[in-house]
Design a protein around this motif. Structure first.
Motif, PDB file in Angstrom:
ATOM      1  N   ALA A 180      39.450  23.007   4.641  1.00 11.86           N
ATOM      2  CA  ALA A 180      40.445  22.371   5.638  1.00 11.86           C
ATOM      3  C   ALA A 180      39.705  21.305   6.021  1.00 11.86           C
ATOM      4  O   ALA A 180      38.609  20.988   6.449  1.00 11.86           O
ATOM      5  CB  ALA A 180      40.042  23.721   6.804  1.00 11.86           C
ATOM      6  N   VAL A 181      40.673  20.550   6.459  1.00 14.60           N
ATOM      7  CA  VAL A 181      40.372  18.823   6.862  1.00 14.60           C
ATOM      8  C   VAL A 181      41.388  18.810   8.228  1.00 14.60           C
ATOM      9  O   VAL A 181      42.374  18.791   8.132  1.00 14.60           O
ATOM     10  CB  VAL A 181      40.702  17.854   5.676  1.00 14.60           C
ATOM     11  CG1 VAL A 181      40.183  16.454   6.514  1.00 14.60           C
ATOM     12  CG2 VAL A 181      39.905  18.214   4.673  1.00 14.60           C
ATOM     13  N   THR A 182      40.583  18.160   9.163  1.00  7.44           N
ATOM     14  CA  THR A 182      41.342  18.024  10.460  1.00  7.44           C
ATOM     15  C   THR A 182      41.511  16.385  10.622  1.00  7.44           C
ATOM     16  O   THR A 182      40.584  15.758  10.396  1.00  7.44           O
ATOM     17  CB  THR A 182      40.717  18.652  11.696  1.00  7.44           C
ATOM     18  OG1 THR A 182      40.434  20.006  11.632  1.00  7.44           O
ATOM     19  CG2 THR A 182      41.358  18.172  12.989  1.00  7.44           C
ATOM     20  N   VAL A 183      42.630  16.098  11.096  1.00  2.00           N
ATOM     21  CA  VAL A 183      42.929  14.608  11.319  1.00  2.00           C
ATOM     22  C   VAL A 183      43.743  14.355  12.577  1.00  2.00           C
ATOM     23  O   VAL A 183      44.471  15.172  13.073  1.00  2.00           O
ATOM     24  CB  VAL A 183      44.021  14.064  10.010  1.00  2.00           C
ATOM     25  CG1 VAL A 183      44.232  12.587  10.260  1.00  2.00           C
ATOM     26  CG2 VAL A 183      43.527  14.547   8.785  1.00  2.00           C
ATOM     27  N   GLU A 184      43.190  13.315  13.191  1.00  2.00           N
ATOM     28  CA  GLU A 184      43.852  12.799  14.441  1.00  2.00           C
ATOM     29  C   GLU A 184      44.826  11.831  14.162  1.00  2.00           C
ATOM     30  O   GLU A 184      44.342  10.527  13.603  1.00  2.00           O
ATOM     31  CB  GLU A 184      42.806  12.287  15.632  1.00  2.00           C
ATOM     32  CG  GLU A 184      43.492  11.760  16.736  1.00  2.00           C
ATOM     33  CD  GLU A 184      42.755  11.448  17.811  1.00  2.00           C
ATOM     34  OE1 GLU A 184      42.341  12.212  18.651  1.00  2.00           O
ATOM     35  OE2 GLU A 184      42.049  10.271  17.629  1.00  2.00           O
TER      36      GLU A 184
END
Length: 237
Positions: A180-184
């Motif tokens: 899982a990778v979170t991006v703004e």
């Protein structure tokens, strides 16, 4: 036996004609050149390889175990340019890359920006089919409910994507086979919602808005499917 003088004369003429034709045309021996082909004359045959192995593609050989090439500096860490050394994000990116050799932050972010624009556009148009392959089932259900509610009230959205100003990695984790990778995302878009009477009830069709979204994408790294799917959205901190 009676010989007809006329028949003898015709036979003699035939023999003379045959002899002359034979002397002019000659006889076929099987070694004659084929007739000239004006198109075929322009064709050239494929060159024969010197080593006799035609159509063999040579692949680059691996670097030798010793010598000048073996003294090359090691590749920079996968998180370089995207996270601080020793940070949770750096450790997460390392873990994902170690278990998924195809992963790199740069290529992931490029794909995430494309997916972001497609999702924003698909939601505005109410295009559930285009969203299906980009969203997890839970997120797709939420988007579909919002689209259905909007349509039930006779509302429509007109949106024009201007561009993404910034896309920043916030977190990366690996739980089992799920990465899982979170991006703004910080983007600019023009968006307006109209009611049944075409009255603007939200947004502005002439004004560019800056929008910040924090999205998390997930992928099963054991799957042959390379696509990441949006699994959660949240408000920025």
């Amino acid at each position: 036996m009676n010989f007809d003088p006329l028949n003898i004369l015709l036979l003699a003429v035939a023999l003379v004609v045959f002899w002359r034709l034979r002397s002019v045309l000659g006889t076929r021996t099987g070694t004659e050149k084929p007739p000239f082909d004006p198109f075929g004359a322009k064709r050239t045959e494929s060159p024969v390889r010197q080593d006799g192995r035609d159509n063999v593609v040579r692949l680059p050989q691996g670097a030798p175990a010793s010598g000048a090439d073996s003294d090359q500096e090691p590749a920079p860490p996968v998180w370089q340019g995207y996270a601080e050394a020793g940070s949770p994000l750096a450790l997460g990116l390392e873990q994902v890359a170690e278990n998924d050799p195809s992963f790199s932050p740069r290529s992931f972010l490029e794909g995430a920006k494309v997916a972001y624009e497609m999702i924003i556009d698909g939601f505005a148009k109410g295009d559930k089919a285009s969203l299906k392959n980009l969203l997890s089932k839970e997120v797709l259900d939420g988007f579909a409910q919002a689209i259905d509610a909007r349509e039930a009230q006779g509302q429509r959205v007109e949106s024009r994507f201007v561009g993404i100003d910034k896309a920043t990695l916030h977190a990366a984790t690996l739980m089992g086979s799920k990465a899982a990778v979170t991006v703004e995302f910080v983007s600019e878009l023009i968006s307006a919602t109209y009611d049944r009477s075409d009255k603007v009830i939200d947004g502005d069709p002439k004004q560019i808005r800056e929008v910040t979204d924090v999205w998390t994408f997930e992928r099963d790294i054991t799957s042959r499917n390379p696509n990441w799917k949006l699994v959660s959205t949240q408000a920025p901190d």
